[in-house]
Design a protein around this motif. Structure first.
Motif, PDB file in Angstrom:
ATOM      1  N   SER A 194      30.828 -20.233 -10.424  1.00 19.31           N
ATOM      2  CA  SER A 194      30.475 -19.578 -11.003  1.00 19.31           C
ATOM      3  C   SER A 194      29.386 -19.608 -12.205  1.00 19.31           C
ATOM      4  O   SER A 194      28.252 -21.417 -11.562  1.00 19.31           O
ATOM      5  CB  SER A 194      31.415 -20.095 -12.782  1.00 19.31           C
ATOM      6  OG  SER A 194      31.393 -21.080 -13.181  1.00 19.31           O
ATOM      7  N   ASP A 195      28.905 -19.192 -11.989  1.00 21.18           N
ATOM      8  CA  ASP A 195      27.203 -19.905 -12.943  1.00 21.18           C
ATOM      9  C   ASP A 195      26.788 -20.980 -13.585  1.00 21.18           C
ATOM     10  O   ASP A 195      26.282 -22.207 -13.894  1.00 21.18           O
ATOM     11  CB  ASP A 195      26.387 -18.779 -13.683  1.00 21.18           C
ATOM     12  CG  ASP A 195      26.190 -17.547 -13.139  1.00 21.18           C
ATOM     13  OD1 ASP A 195      26.211 -17.723 -12.219  1.00 21.18           O
ATOM     14  OD2 ASP A 195      26.426 -16.286 -13.593  1.00 21.18           O
ATOM     15  N   HIS A 196      28.377 -21.145 -14.646  1.00 16.39           N
ATOM     16  CA  HIS A 196      28.479 -22.431 -15.709  1.00 16.39           C
ATOM     17  C   HIS A 196      28.252 -23.403 -14.225  1.00 16.39           C
ATOM     18  O   HIS A 196      27.558 -25.126 -14.453  1.00 16.39           O
ATOM     19  CB  HIS A 196      29.042 -22.397 -16.700  1.00 16.39           C
ATOM     20  CG  HIS A 196      29.143 -23.613 -17.640  1.00 16.39           C
ATOM     21  ND1 HIS A 196      28.346 -23.527 -18.314  1.00 16.39           N
ATOM     22  CD2 HIS A 196      29.988 -24.621 -17.173  1.00 16.39           C
ATOM     23  CE1 HIS A 196      28.994 -25.172 -19.210  1.00 16.39           C
ATOM     24  NE2 HIS A 196      30.142 -25.325 -17.848  1.00 16.39           N
ATOM     25  N   ASP A 197      28.923 -23.552 -13.365  1.00 18.89           N
ATOM     26  CA  ASP A 197      29.739 -24.343 -13.136  1.00 18.89           C
ATOM     27  C   ASP A 197      28.676 -25.078 -11.329  1.00 18.89           C
ATOM     28  O   ASP A 197      27.985 -26.145 -11.758  1.00 18.89           O
ATOM     29  CB  ASP A 197      30.339 -24.358 -12.036  1.00 18.89           C
ATOM     30  CG  ASP A 197      31.856 -24.231 -12.870  1.00 18.89           C
ATOM     31  OD1 ASP A 197      31.948 -25.161 -13.644  1.00 18.89           O
ATOM     32  OD2 ASP A 197      32.707 -23.596 -12.439  1.00 18.89           O
ATOM     33  N   PHE A 198      27.642 -24.094 -11.384  1.00 18.24           N
ATOM     34  CA  PHE A 198      26.615 -24.089 -10.430  1.00 18.24           C
ATOM     35  C   PHE A 198      25.102 -24.798 -10.965  1.00 18.24           C
ATOM     36  O   PHE A 198      24.956 -25.708 -10.653  1.00 18.24           O
ATOM     37  CB  PHE A 198      26.398 -22.858  -9.948  1.00 18.24           C
ATOM     38  CG  PHE A 198      24.573 -23.015  -8.716  1.00 18.24           C
ATOM     39  CD1 PHE A 198      25.278 -23.538  -7.253  1.00 18.24           C
ATOM     40  CD2 PHE A 198      23.629 -22.904  -9.589  1.00 18.24           C
ATOM     41  CE1 PHE A 198      24.053 -23.652  -6.494  1.00 18.24           C
ATOM     42  CE2 PHE A 198      22.346 -23.083  -8.093  1.00 18.24           C
ATOM     43  CZ  PHE A 198      22.606 -23.704  -7.019  1.00 18.24           C
ATOM     44  N   VAL A 199      25.098 -24.766 -12.494  1.00 17.43           N
ATOM     45  CA  VAL A 199      23.916 -25.289 -12.533  1.00 17.43           C
ATOM     46  C   VAL A 199      23.977 -26.739 -12.604  1.00 17.43           C
ATOM     47  O   VAL A 199      22.541 -27.936 -12.671  1.00 17.43           O
ATOM     48  CB  VAL A 199      23.871 -24.835 -13.612  1.00 17.43           C
ATOM     49  CG1 VAL A 199      24.485 -24.708 -14.774  1.00 17.43           C
ATOM     50  CG2 VAL A 199      22.192 -24.971 -14.501  1.00 17.43           C
ATOM     51  N   TRP A 200      25.541 -27.016 -12.387  1.00 18.07           N
ATOM     52  CA  TRP A 200      25.537 -28.689 -12.864  1.00 18.07           C
ATOM     53  C   TRP A 200      24.859 -29.256 -11.551  1.00 18.07           C
ATOM     54  O   TRP A 200      24.219 -30.510 -11.613  1.00 18.07           O
ATOM     55  CB  TRP A 200      26.960 -29.201 -12.839  1.00 18.07           C
ATOM     56  CG  TRP A 200      27.335 -30.436 -13.732  1.00 18.07           C
ATOM     57  CD1 TRP A 200      27.709 -30.944 -15.033  1.00 18.07           C
ATOM     58  CD2 TRP A 200      27.962 -31.532 -11.907  1.00 18.07           C
ATOM     59  NE1 TRP A 200      27.677 -32.077 -14.320  1.00 18.07           N
ATOM     60  CE2 TRP A 200      27.799 -32.924 -13.238  1.00 18.07           C
ATOM     61  CE3 TRP A 200      27.775 -31.499 -10.919  1.00 18.07           C
ATOM     62  CZ2 TRP A 200      27.959 -33.917 -12.300  1.00 18.07           C
ATOM     63  CZ3 TRP A 200      28.039 -32.486 -10.096  1.00 18.07           C
ATOM     64  CH2 TRP A 200      28.018 -33.421 -10.826  1.00 18.07           C
ATOM     65  N   PHE A 201      25.492 -28.500 -10.475  1.00 18.25           N
ATOM     66  CA  PHE A 201      24.936 -29.424  -9.176  1.00 18.25           C
ATOM     67  C   PHE A 201      23.270 -29.217  -8.385  1.00 18.25           C
ATOM     68  O   PHE A 201      23.058 -29.736  -8.003  1.00 18.25           O
ATOM     69  CB  PHE A 201      26.321 -28.253  -7.635  1.00 18.25           C
ATOM     70  CG  PHE A 201      27.288 -28.354  -7.741  1.00 18.25           C
ATOM     71  CD1 PHE A 201      27.745 -29.785  -7.371  1.00 18.25           C
ATOM     72  CD2 PHE A 201      27.820 -27.980  -8.607  1.00 18.25           C
ATOM     73  CE1 PHE A 201      29.015 -30.318  -7.371  1.00 18.25           C
ATOM     74  CE2 PHE A 201      29.414 -28.106  -8.824  1.00 18.25           C
ATOM     75  CZ  PHE A 201      30.171 -29.146  -7.738  1.00 18.25           C
ATOM     76  N   ALA A 202      22.929 -28.044  -9.944  1.00 17.08           N
ATOM     77  CA  ALA A 202      21.997 -27.505  -9.502  1.00 17.08           C
ATOM     78  C   ALA A 202      20.839 -28.911 -10.102  1.00 17.08           C
ATOM     79  O   ALA A 202      19.692 -29.247  -9.782  1.00 17.08           O
ATOM     80  CB  ALA A 202      21.275 -26.106  -9.449  1.00 17.08           C
ATOM     81  N   ARG A 203      21.328 -29.308 -11.141  1.00 15.21           N
ATOM     82  CA  ARG A 203      20.929 -30.427 -12.371  1.00 15.21           C
ATOM     83  C   ARG A 203      21.115 -31.343 -11.577  1.00 15.21           C
ATOM     84  O   ARG A 203      19.910 -32.966 -11.462  1.00 15.21           O
ATOM     85  CB  ARG A 203      21.374 -30.275 -13.483  1.00 15.21           C
ATOM     86  CG  ARG A 203      20.876 -29.238 -13.939  1.00 15.21           C
ATOM     87  CD  ARG A 203      21.374 -28.793 -15.633  1.00 15.21           C
ATOM     88  NE  ARG A 203      20.851 -27.866 -16.414  1.00 15.21           N
ATOM     89  CZ  ARG A 203      21.465 -26.814 -17.288  1.00 15.21           C
ATOM     90  NH1 ARG A 203      23.042 -27.737 -17.477  1.00 15.21           N
ATOM     91  NH2 ARG A 203      21.434 -26.789 -17.842  1.00 15.21           N
ATOM     92  N   TYR A 204      21.884 -31.896 -10.991  1.00 12.12           N
ATOM     93  CA  TYR A 204      22.059 -33.510 -10.883  1.00 12.12           C
ATOM     94  C   TYR A 204      22.886 -34.071  -9.366  1.00 12.12           C
ATOM     95  O   TYR A 204      23.301 -35.156  -9.698  1.00 12.12           O
ATOM     96  CB  TYR A 204      23.604 -33.286 -11.527  1.00 12.12           C
ATOM     97  CG  TYR A 204      23.497 -33.451 -13.114  1.00 12.12           C
ATOM     98  CD1 TYR A 204      22.293 -34.180 -13.882  1.00 12.12           C
ATOM     99  CD2 TYR A 204      24.277 -32.252 -14.117  1.00 12.12           C
ATOM    100  CE1 TYR A 204      22.418 -33.978 -15.423  1.00 12.12           C
ATOM    101  CE2 TYR A 204      24.002 -32.444 -15.054  1.00 12.12           C
ATOM    102  CZ  TYR A 204      22.589 -32.977 -15.689  1.00 12.12           C
ATOM    103  OH  TYR A 204      22.174 -32.639 -16.982  1.00 12.12           O
ATOM    104  N   ALA A 205      22.813 -33.205  -8.742  1.00 11.89           N
ATOM    105  CA  ALA A 205      23.104 -33.390  -7.123  1.00 11.89           C
ATOM    106  C   ALA A 205      22.045 -33.431  -6.404  1.00 11.89           C
ATOM    107  O   ALA A 205      22.656 -32.860  -4.924  1.00 11.89           O
ATOM    108  CB  ALA A 205      24.855 -32.185  -6.478  1.00 11.89           C
ATOM    109  N   LEU A 206      21.279 -32.724  -6.520  1.00 14.47           N
ATOM    110  CA  LEU A 206      20.259 -33.448  -5.711  1.00 14.47           C
ATOM    111  C   LEU A 206      19.835 -34.772  -4.719  1.00 14.47           C
ATOM    112  O   LEU A 206      20.060 -35.861  -6.343  1.00 14.47           O
ATOM    113  CB  LEU A 206      18.362 -32.445  -6.274  1.00 14.47           C
ATOM    114  CG  LEU A 206      18.413 -31.506  -5.772  1.00 14.47           C
ATOM    115  CD1 LEU A 206      19.727 -31.221  -6.379  1.00 14.47           C
ATOM    116  CD2 LEU A 206      17.130 -30.366  -6.424  1.00 14.47           C
ATOM    117  N   PRO A 207      19.682 -35.182  -3.598  1.00 13.20           N
ATOM    118  CA  PRO A 207      19.539 -36.830  -3.457  1.00 13.20           C
ATOM    119  C   PRO A 207      18.224 -37.462  -3.707  1.00 13.20           C
ATOM    120  O   PRO A 207      17.101 -36.011  -4.358  1.00 13.20           O
ATOM    121  CB  PRO A 207      18.830 -35.924  -1.997  1.00 13.20           C
ATOM    122  CG  PRO A 207      19.571 -35.766  -1.176  1.00 13.20           C
ATOM    123  CD  PRO A 207      19.637 -34.092  -2.543  1.00 13.20           C
ATOM    124  N   VAL A 208      18.475 -38.631  -4.293  1.00 16.96           N
ATOM    125  CA  VAL A 208      17.528 -39.049  -5.476  1.00 16.96           C
ATOM    126  C   VAL A 208      16.808 -40.353  -4.509  1.00 16.96           C
ATOM    127  O   VAL A 208      17.795 -41.282  -3.807  1.00 16.96           O
ATOM    128  CB  VAL A 208      18.057 -39.481  -6.397  1.00 16.96           C
ATOM    129  CG1 VAL A 208      16.906 -40.339  -7.388  1.00 16.96           C
ATOM    130  CG2 VAL A 208      17.825 -38.181  -7.319  1.00 16.96           C
TER     131      VAL A 208
END
Length: 288
Positions: A194-208
């Motif tokens: 869902s749009d709501h669930d996806f944005v969590w990964f876009a914000r917090y799941a990128l490599p650091v």
């Protein structure tokens, strides 16, 4: 050919930043203000393409000045018809985000909003064949391959399968990077949230990544330790090409051969980062 879509698949980590720290991140990636989706601004895309055209594609300085605008053109004069360049380039938009999965190496994750953007952008770029029914998915669920009620673990979150992804969606996604992604491979890895669930990964799941600089004694310099965010390899993006005068998109697209299909965008070029493989797809013929 008066417009075209260009598909991009990341071959390495990619850092296109904003030049300032946000919270604990010293160097976050550029994100859309409203959605928080990572993207590459059109100005950065255009600059990277100019370097590619001069150094990799071997186009002359005169040709590059015509396509991209003279290098001496000041930003204040950017709207001048004589200096703005004859090729138009959009932002590079996110399409598929690789996310760590507990049951396989990773999944390609997207959402209905991104798929709707792809459909609209394809229509704007003349790709009328990109038509599919927009999927509907509930929060906590996903669309993808697997058995009934299969649970997939993405990072530390779990999602329950609701149904398979429609074939039209798979075909549209594969068509963005022809030859780079096989349909069977995409079908096995694709997860539509869902749009709501996806944005969590876009914000917090990128490599650091933690980066540092050393002095002559191989000791970290004071103040030279920082955290840098990036897009992971296999991230899929796309952009649109347009033109101010006939033949310019064709001139640029015509030099993208297999050995010249690699574009570097963002920082860390000297340590091998920022590389995309690109493909021009869905060209629109000029009116007769």
């Amino acid at each position: 050919m008066r417009s075209a879509m260009v598909g991009l698949i990341a071959e390495t980590n990619v850092h296109v930043g904003i030049g300032q720290a946000i919270g604990a991140l010293d160097l976050p990636v550029a994100r859309e203000r409203i959605t928080d989706y990572p993207f590459v601004p059109g100005s950065g895309v255009k600059g990277a393409w100019r370097v590619w055209a001069e150094e990799r594609a071997g186009l002359s300085r005169e040709c590059c000045d015509d396509l991209f605008g003279p290098k001496s053109q000041s930003s204040a004069d950017g709207g001048d018809e004589k200096g703005a360049g004859t090729v138009l380039m959009s932002d590079a938009r996110l399409l598929l985000l690789p996310v760590r999965c507990l049951s396989s190496s990773y999944k390609w994750v997207t959402c209905p909003l991104i798929l709707d953007r792809l459909r609209r952008d394809a229509a704007r770029g003349g790709r009328r064949e990109v038509t599919f029914e927009l999927p509907v998915v509930e929060e906590g669920g996903y669309l993808g391959a697997g058995g009934d009620k299969e649970v997939v673990g993405l990072e530390e979150r779990e999602f329950t399968r609701e149904a398979k992804v429609q074939p039209g969606v798979l075909e549209a996604l594969v068509s963005v990077i022809p030859g780079a992604i096989r349909k069977d491979r995409l079908e096995a890895r694709l997860v539509v949230l869902s749009d709501h669930d996806f944005v969590w990964f876009a914000r917090y799941a990128l490599p650091v990544m933690a980066r540092n600089a050393l002095d002559e004694n191989k000791i970290v310099k004071e103040g030279a330790f920082w955290y840098e965010e990036s897009l992971p390899p296999d991230t899929v993006m796309y952009l649109l090409l347009g033109q101010r005068r006939p033949g310019k998109v064709a001139a640029l697209a015509g030099v993208i051969a297999e050995d010249k299909a690699y574009l570097q965008m963002g920082g860390n070029e000297t340590i091998g980062q920022g590389w995309f493989k690109m493909a021009v797809v869905g060209a629109r013929e000029a009116d007769q």
